[in-house]
Scaffold this active site. Structure first.
Site, PDB file in Angstrom:
ATOM      1  N   TYR A  17       0.815  -1.211   0.000  1.00 55.12           N
ATOM      2  CA  TYR A  17       0.000   0.000   0.000  1.00 55.12           C
ATOM      3  C   TYR A  17       0.853   1.268   0.000  1.00 55.12           C
ATOM      4  O   TYR A  17       0.324   2.374  -0.060  1.00 55.12           O
ATOM      5  CB  TYR A  17      -0.930   0.017   1.223  1.00 55.12           C
ATOM      6  CG  TYR A  17      -0.196  -0.099   2.546  1.00 55.12           C
ATOM      7  CD1 TYR A  17       0.249   1.032   3.218  1.00 55.12           C
ATOM      8  CD2 TYR A  17       0.064  -1.345   3.113  1.00 55.12           C
ATOM      9  CE1 TYR A  17       0.929   0.917   4.424  1.00 55.12           C
ATOM     10  CE2 TYR A  17       0.741  -1.463   4.313  1.00 55.12           C
ATOM     11  CZ  TYR A  17       1.166  -0.333   4.965  1.00 55.12           C
ATOM     12  OH  TYR A  17       1.848  -0.437   6.153  1.00 55.12           O
ATOM     13  N   GLU A  89      11.456  -4.136   4.658  1.00 58.36           N
ATOM     14  CA  GLU A  89      10.490  -3.484   5.536  1.00 58.36           C
ATOM     15  C   GLU A  89      11.043  -3.229   6.945  1.00 58.36           C
ATOM     16  O   GLU A  89      10.337  -2.651   7.778  1.00 58.36           O
ATOM     17  CB  GLU A  89       9.213  -4.325   5.623  1.00 58.36           C
ATOM     18  CG  GLU A  89       8.501  -4.526   4.296  1.00 58.36           C
ATOM     19  CD  GLU A  89       7.948  -3.230   3.725  1.00 58.36           C
ATOM     20  OE1 GLU A  89       7.816  -2.250   4.486  1.00 58.36           O
ATOM     21  OE2 GLU A  89       7.656  -3.187   2.524  1.00 58.36           O
TER      22      GLU A  89
END
Length: 218
Positions: A17, A89
């Site tokens: 996203y 991440e």
């Protein structure tokens, strides 16, 4: 592609996203990523938190919020690349943690996907509450998200919402990404440039941002 063809052995589904919406961005560290579909995550909102020196501003996260939703992309990756995605991440640095959430596609129903959420998230806020400057992403980060949304033809209203997000005017790693994008298509220039190229340091002056904001909204 039909739903029965989505799940394959030794693969997993990942819902992006943020910057990994852009296919060029995700393939830098995860070349096995294969686009499956756009998808909607309900009862969460898109927010930005925790300053990233790489990007020049806070990065995207999900905040549980009733009656809100976030559009993203489902990627299918080889299971052997899960560690690479975790590293990108910042899971081992405790920046993001992995979880699994159900997202809804326009034509193939729902899928449970691996999603990354920041360990520490901003507090809930009302629809009309001002967004602190610390939560404004950099111009570069915002543009990368919009490029990904346009590439995968997100709903027009959501793209307009992304375009309205305020940014902190920082460029972050934009020059490097321009070069990577160019070199992904063309052979790099082998010319020698004498001397060093002066560059203005990129800094986030929060005091100056707040003063500008007070003048705009007394």
């Amino acid at each position: 592609m039909i739903k029965s063809e989505i799940k394959k052995p030794n693969t997993f589904l990942y819902f992006a996203y943020g910057s990994n919406l852009w296919s060029f961005r995700i393939h830098i560290n995860n070349p096995s990523a294969e686009f499956i579909s756009i998808a909607r995550l309900d009862n969460y909102r898109l927010d930005f938190w925790r300053y990233s020196k790489f990007w020049g501003g806070p990065t995207a996260t999900l905040v549980a919020t009733a009656n809100s939703h976030v559009w993203g992309v489902i990627w299918r990756l080889n299971s052997e690349n899960m560690a690479d995605l975790d590293e990108q991440e910042g899971v081992h640095n405790k920046i993001y943690y992995e979880t699994y959430l159900k997202v809804f596609t326009p034509y193939m129903g729902a899928f449970t996907c691996r999603v990354y959420v920041q360990k520490i998230n901003p507090l809930p806020r009302g629809d009309n509450d001002p967004i602190p400057v610390e939560q404004w992403p950099s111009w570069t980060y915002k543009e990368v998200i919009i490029i990904g949304a346009l590439e995968h033809e997100f709903p027009e209203y959501y793209i307009q919402l992304l375009e309205k997000i305020k940014h902190n005017e920082e460029k972050g790693c934009f020059k490097m990404f321009c070069l990577l994008r160019r070199f992904s298509r063309d052979k790099p220039c082998e010319c020698r440039v004498p001397g060093r190229i002066p560059r203005k340091p990129l800094k986030l002056n929060l005091r100056l941002k707040r003063m500008k904001r007070k003048k705009m909204h007394p």
